[in-house]
Design a protein around this motif. Structure first.
Motif, PDB file in Angstrom:
ATOM      1  N   LEU A   1     -19.793  -3.675 -17.837  1.00  0.00           N
ATOM      2  CA  LEU A   1     -20.825  -3.328 -16.863  1.00  0.00           C
ATOM      3  C   LEU A   1     -22.087  -2.811 -17.547  1.00  0.00           C
TER       4      LEU A   1
ATOM      5  N   ASP B   1     -25.664  -4.563 -17.228  1.00  0.00           N
ATOM      6  CA  ASP B   1     -26.867  -3.825 -16.822  1.00  0.00           C
ATOM      7  C   ASP B   1     -27.984  -4.006 -17.843  1.00  0.00           C
TER       8      ASP B   1
ATOM      9  N   ARG C   1     -29.451  -7.508 -17.499  1.00  0.00           N
ATOM     10  CA  ARG C   1     -30.271  -7.605 -16.286  1.00  0.00           C
ATOM     11  C   ARG C   1     -31.604  -6.872 -16.476  1.00  0.00           C
TER      12      ARG C   1
ATOM     13  N   ARG D   1     -27.057 -14.376 -10.980  1.00  0.00           N
ATOM     14  CA  ARG D   1     -26.555 -13.558  -9.889  1.00  0.00           C
ATOM     15  C   ARG D   1     -25.041 -13.685  -9.751  1.00  0.00           C
TER      16      ARG D   1
ATOM     17  N   GLU E   1     -17.916  -2.318  -8.583  1.00  0.00           N
ATOM     18  CA  GLU E   1     -19.191  -2.094  -9.273  1.00  0.00           C
ATOM     19  C   GLU E   1     -20.053  -3.358  -9.275  1.00  0.00           C
ATOM     20  N   LEU E   2     -19.426  -4.525  -9.401  1.00  0.00           N
ATOM     21  CA  LEU E   2     -20.200  -5.768  -9.312  1.00  0.00           C
ATOM     22  C   LEU E   2     -20.806  -5.901  -7.921  1.00  0.00           C
TER      23      LEU E   2
ATOM     24  N   ARG F   1     -23.762  -3.745  -7.313  1.00  0.00           N
ATOM     25  CA  ARG F   1     -24.968  -4.262  -7.963  1.00  0.00           C
ATOM     26  C   ARG F   1     -25.515  -5.487  -7.233  1.00  0.00           C
TER      27      ARG F   1
END
Length: 196
Positions: A36, A40, A43, A50, A67-68, A71
């Motif tokens: 993750l 992040d 991104r 996406r 968590e995905l 986001r």
């Protein structure tokens, strides 16, 4: 790229020194947490994607999938046959803060008594009709397998009400001609979320 540090390593500073692990990387993180953080970072650098694709090592983790979703990302992740889901929408009873009894009021949702119960993906796959799909001819003949695509509801932490109100996910099941069920990618099934 980041390496996962097993807890045993974190207990041995001399070992970390010999391996040249920087101080700022000496953190107790799961592989999912590392993934993750890297996601992040990508991104933040302008990664336009996406959709996240991951194997079952990540896919079986409810916290990783949550968590995905938090986001705003769609995902397709492998899962194992031991993972549990609801095959029909579960019904939850939410705590009523106005109800007072002799003990402290209940603070977590719970399944209604006649609600569908969770099942393992192995149980669900065994009772799900599959349809043959051939996608191309290979060097040894047609490449085909039997598939099913159905909606399921996450059941991680269901005893504690952790998945109460969770949105349904698509489950893709593949069974090969040799009888093996497999993940997509790699053993039994794939969970996909964020898709209508």
């Amino acid at each position: 790229m980041r390496l996962y540090l097993p807890p045993a390593w974190l207990e041995e500073p001399a070992r970390l020194d010999r391996a040249g692990v920087p101080q700022e990387e000496r953190r107790d993180l799961t592989k999912g947490q590392i993934a993750l953080e890297l996601l992040d970072q990508a991104r933040a650098e302008g990664w336009p994607g996406r959709v996240v694709v991951a194997d079952s090592g990540y896919g079986v983790s409810g916290p990783f999938r949550r968590e995905l979703e938090a986001r705003g990302l769609r995902y397709v992740v492998g899962v194992t046959e031991q993972m549990i889901v609801f095959a029909q929408e579960p019904r939850w009873e939410w705590p009523d803060p106005a109800v007072r009894g002799r003990s402290a009021p209940r603070s977590r949702p719970r399944l209604v008594k006649d609600s569908p119960q969770p099942v393992t993906l192995a149980e669900l796959a065994a009772r799900t009709p599959l349809r043959r799909v051939t996608w191309r001819n290979g060097t040894k003949g047609p490449l085909s397998a039997r598939f099913a695509w159905r909606r399921v509801w996450p059941a991680y932490g269901w005893e504690a009400g952790e998945c109460a109100g969770a949105q349904p996910h698509w489950l893709l099941i593949e069974r090969r001609d040799d009888g093996r069920e497999r993940e997509i990618p790699g053993g039994q099934a794939a969970i996909s979320a964020g898709c209508a």
